[in-house]
Design an enzyme around this catalytic site. Structure first.
Site, mmCIF file in Angstrom:
data_model
loop_
_atom_site.group_PDB
_atom_site.id
_atom_site.type_symbol
_atom_site.label_atom_id
_atom_site.label_comp_id
_atom_site.label_asym_id
_atom_site.label_seq_id
_atom_site.Cartn_x
_atom_site.Cartn_y
_atom_site.Cartn_z
ATOM 1 N N ILE A 53 0.928 -0.995 0.126
ATOM 2 C CA ILE A 53 -0.092 0.038 -0.054
ATOM 3 C C ILE A 53 0.801 1.188 -0.062
ATOM 4 O O ILE A 53 0.790 2.217 -0.615
ATOM 5 C CB ILE A 53 -0.841 0.124 1.218
ATOM 6 N N ASP B 106 2.179 13.116 15.786
ATOM 7 C CA ASP B 106 2.587 13.133 14.255
ATOM 8 C C ASP B 106 1.263 13.314 13.451
ATOM 9 O O ASP B 106 1.175 12.826 12.433
ATOM 10 C CB ASP B 106 3.219 11.947 13.830
ATOM 11 N N ALA C 70 7.721 6.619 7.583
ATOM 12 C CA ALA C 70 9.095 6.635 8.290
ATOM 13 C C ALA C 70 9.777 5.477 8.736
ATOM 14 O O ALA C 70 10.775 5.115 8.826
ATOM 15 C CB ALA C 70 9.061 7.828 9.175
ATOM 16 N N PHE C 71 8.623 4.717 9.490
ATOM 17 C CA PHE C 71 9.117 3.665 10.653
ATOM 18 C C PHE C 71 8.636 2.226 10.250
ATOM 19 O O PHE C 71 8.574 1.402 10.753
ATOM 20 C CB PHE C 71 8.751 3.899 11.912
#
Length: 879
Positions: free
Chosen positions: A41, A156, A45-46
């Protein structure tokens, strides 16, 4: 009755056996192997997100590498994300079904929202009208209010992390940077209760297996006890034959064990995976096993055969050791070869001289890599390919890895030229290998391939270091991972440096730079890490026959300390001191060999090996090139442009303080670079993923050069420090890093002050402005300029026909208040005129302005706009 037969009965019978009762009392969550991958998908960042399927139901599966989180000192953030999602039962927050794990990965199985993210929708619309923006902001505000009432700060918040449901409603996701103030492990009661709703909906009910998975330990501190074999026994078996080679481990599988090779490989793999899951001492535990794989591949004699080994190298490359099961069952003998083949193919993609092959094919490689075949039966070209494949798994320093010769399989360090010659031969064949293996990739796609790190072509095109033959390399990459391959290469380049750190105890950086001349055209402009790594690589390999000196890769002992790589020479090379995340590096004793390298360093050999002609294109030793300093200084500038470009592509970042800089050496003016986005980490840091720094190595060598170290860098006499992952107590929140995305960071975060839920309301104000105008209010060319705009509260209000309404501007104003104690919250928004028409109690039942119309239930096209804008070509990665 036979007790075995009784144990096979379905639980719940009146005469259930003890085993049956246990099965009822302790239900088990599903295995990740029960989920099949449908398509990728997106990626953040992680972690990476995949569309998975189980029992006809679709899920969004987020995959996070444990090694990444350990090295970035963010294991607590994975726990926080899992806990935040598990505790949240709001219609405006993504529902978490399972929290699963393997030895290497954590898998968060969530509901799949087919409408994509708001960022993609915003790219399509350009901007939202006021009514649409108000509805979206209202739903996000309800989600934030729910989170804050339950002690969760998102930290975030941005359009990328707002997903659109089938009905068009907003749901928050990606709690990877969240802060959960529970201060204890969540328990079953936390999961079962629904404090947010007077009448809990059936949607929030969970099965016993789901509950158990959500409260289980993520296994960062203890090994996974899911293997049938005792890992300690397996490891001891692996170590039992280590005496045959000094500083090395030979393969425990002999030719006589050919019939059990696949099983033996699984046992060895199980051993490594289990050890890898214990980050108590990630460097010490994991890398000793990497040496085993190196010796199996690189130092076995012709009589003991050359063995391919499913090691942690493969696990790092593909991150999901279990998800190759289908392929192994369909072709048991081919299973180990396939997994090793993946690593070989990956190495092929990274080869310096990727030229079309004609004399080597897949069968030859499989034969050579097979544990039951003699590699000497291969043609010369094939042996060269296998040689490099073995070096892919190698754990030694560059010159030792490159010197290996399959024909003369030994540890003689005087065969470096032969090794270089073979590397060139491998490069000739690499392109064909990648093409040959495309058929094998057509086997059932499963999560075994999930964790192959993709890269972006746009970044790859910037990587034009001389040791890479760019065009051929691009072709080879195209065959393996489309669009995102360069990221792997760039990650390698930092890993590149970490291997130089292994060279650190033997080769002095000062002498390296003094002894060698680098032509200016060899130094590519865009990538600092690449250039530095290339130079270090050349130094190490060119000095392979010389006495190994000491080097200085200094590492940090403090949570807030920075890692510095000081490279000084008589010729005024600029000193380089690079901020790095604390747990990125585990300190090592200066006398430790490559065995003590980190989990990521199982792949370090790739960059070293794939640049064999780096030495050939280097000027003779001892000749000082006056343009070297200028070239190196040029290298320290352009990355700001690169980082700027990356910041515009992907917003998810983990920042250090923006005053992080490159310290000056004692011979030159300081070159300063602020650590920027996680995108920069992706392209220039370690293989494990994206470290919160722009150009650091992963390795970590204590040095004997005190004149190069900063005051807070080393505690003398302390060869090791306690890993942060095993320290008791709550992990410090303010550890010198600024977590979040630049455009959405609140001023208190930038100033390093204590922060609370108000940071989310600030981000909501940024989102409101972005919804109404199509661009964040503080957006600028570089993150540093963004930070300055935030601190100055420099908002470019639209004028003329584009002017916002007074109510809209007022709402943005009260949310973007510098003083967090005066910043608006839920109460203020409900009373604000802009939200006067919002039915807060029934918002989830109202018709939304945009309702997804997918082609089918597996349609992921609504995510493509964001991926395209951020140059993420996810449709083909990990294929």
């Amino acid at each position: 009755m036979d007790p075995t037969a009784g144990s096979k009965k379905e639980p719940g019978g009146g005469a259930a056996t003890e085993e049956g009762v246990n099965r009822i009392a302790v239900p088990k969550p599903p295995s990740i192997e029960e989920f099949s991958i449908v398509k990728p998908i997106s990626r953040g960042a992680f972690g990476k997100v995949y569309l998975g399927q189980k029992g006809g139901k679709l899920y969004a599966v987020k995959v996070v590498k444990k090694a990444d989180m350990i090295n970035k000192n963010m294991t607590h953030q994975v726990q926080a994300e899992r806990d935040a999602l598990a505790l949240s039962k709001s219609p405006f927050i993504v529902h978490l079904y399972y929290s699963l794990q393997s030895a290497n990965n954590v898998y968060l199985v969530m509901e799949y929202l087919i409408g994509g993210d708001v960022k993609s929708l915003l790219h399509i619309y350009g901007y939202f009208d006021e009514e649409m923006a108000v509805k979206y902001i209202s739903e996000v505000a309800l989600a934030l209010d729910y989170l804050h009432r339950h002690g969760i700060i998102h930290r975030d918040l941005k359009p990328d992390n707002m997903l659109i449901s089938n009905e068009g409603h907003i749901k928050l996701t990606d709690f990877g940077l969240s802060k959960v103030t529970l201060n204890r492990d969540i328990n079953m009661m936390d999961i079962l209760t629904t404090p947010s709703m007077a009448k809990p909906r059936q949607d929030y009910s969970r099965t016993p297996g789901q509950v158990l998975s959500l409260i289980s330990s993520l296994g960062f501190n203890t090994p996974i006890a899911e293997k049938n074999q005792d890992p300690a026994n397996i490891l001891s078996a692996c170590l039992s034959e280590t005496s045959q080679l000094s500083q090395g481990l030979v393969c425990p599988m002999s030719v006589d064990q050919k019939d059990t090779t696949p099983y033996s490989s699984k046992l060895l793999k199980s051993c490594l995976e289990t050890v890898a899951s214990n980050p108590g001492m990630p460097v010490k535990c994991l890398t000793s096993n990497l040496l085993q794989s190196r010796k199996r591949l690189a130092t076995s004699s012709a009589s003991s055969q050359s063995h391919t080994f499913i090691s942690s190298v493969e696990s790092e490359c593909h991150s999901s050791p279990k998800w190759e099961k289908d392929c192994q069952e369909s072709d048991e003998a081919l299973g180990p070869t396939m997994m090793s083949w993946n690593a070989v193919e990956k190495l092929c993609a990274k080869s310096a001289n990727a030229i079309e092959t004609k004399g080597f094919n897949k069968k030859d490689l499989e034969l050579a890599l097979s544990p039951i075949h003699n590699s000497s039966a291969l043609p010369t070209t094939g042996r060269s390919c296998v040689n490099l494949a073995k070096k892919c798994f190698s754990g030694e320093v560059s010159w030792e890895a490159v010197e290996l010769d399959v024909n003369n399989i030994n540890m003689d360090t005087d065969t470096s030229q032969l090794g270089f010659h073979q590397s060139n031969q491998w490069a000739v064949d690499s392109g064909g290998i990648s093409e040959e293996h495309l058929g094998k990739r057509s086997l059932k796609r499963n999560f075994e391939l999930v964790d192959s790190s993709p890269c972006k072509k746009i970044i790859q095109n910037k990587k034009t270091c001389v040791e890479y033959k760019h065009n051929e390399m691009t072709n080879c990459y195209t065959n393996q991972n489309t669009g995102l391959t360069v990221e792997v290469q760039d990650l390698k380049l930092s890993v590149h440096k970490s291997q130089q750190n292994d060279c650190a105890n033997k080769e002095n950086i000062v002498n390296s730079f003094t002894d060698k001349q680098q032509t200016p055209e060899k130094l590519p402009i865009p990538m600092i890490a690449k250039n530095l790594m290339c130079e270090l690589d050349e130094d190490c390999e060119k000095n392979s026959k010389r006495d190994y000196l000491s080097s200085s890769f200094l590492c940090s002992d403090d949570d807030r300390a920075s890692k510095n790589i000081s490279m000084n020479s008589d010729s005024s090379f600029p000193g380089i001191s690079i901020m790095e995340s604390p747990l990125e590096s585990q300190p090592l004793d200066s006398d430790r060999s490559i065995k003590e390298s980190s989990f990521e360093e199982s792949n370090i050999e790739d960059p070293l090996i794939v640049t064999p002609d780096c030495q050939e294109k280097t000027s003779p030793k001892g000749v000082e090139n006056p343009a070297v300093q200028e070239s190196n200084q040029k290298m320290l500038g352009p990355p700001l442009e690169v980082l700027k470009t990356l910041a515009s592509k992907r917003n998810a970042v983990a920042f250090r303080s923006f005053n992080s800089h490159i310290n000056a050496s004692n011979n030159s003016e300081p070159s300063r670079m602020n650590m920027t986005s996680l995108d920069a980490m992706d392209i220039s840091c370690a293989y494990s993923g994206s470290y919160p720094m722009a150009i650091t190595p992963t390795q970590k060598r204590r040095s004997c050069m005190p004149h190069q170290q900063t005051p807070n860098q080393i505690k003398s006499g302390t060869p090791y420090r306690t890993p942060k992952s095993v320290r008791r107590g709550v992990a410090p929140v303010d550890d010198g890093r600024i977590l979040g995305t630049p455009d959405y960071l609140a001023p208190e975060l930038l100033l390093g002050r204590a922060h609370g839920p108000a940071v989310d309301w600030w981000a909501l104000g940024v989102c409101l402005f972005e919804f109404l105008t199509g661009i964040p209010p503080f957006n600028d060319e570089t993150p540093q300029q963004v930070f300055q705009n935030i601190l100055k509260r420099d908002i470019p209000w639209p004028e003329g026909e584009e002017k916002l309404s007074d109510n809209a501007q007022s709402a943005v104003e009260i949310l973007l208040t510098i003083d967090d104690t005066k910043r608006a919250g839920m109460k203020e928004l409900k009373r604000h005129p802009l939200f006067s028409d919002v039915d807060w109690e029934n918002l989830q039942h109202q018709t939304m302005p945009f309702i997804p119309q997918p082609d089918d239930e597996t349609d992921t096209s609504y995510f493509e706009a964001r991926n395209t804008a951020q140059h993420l070509t996810v449709s083909g990665f990990s294929l």
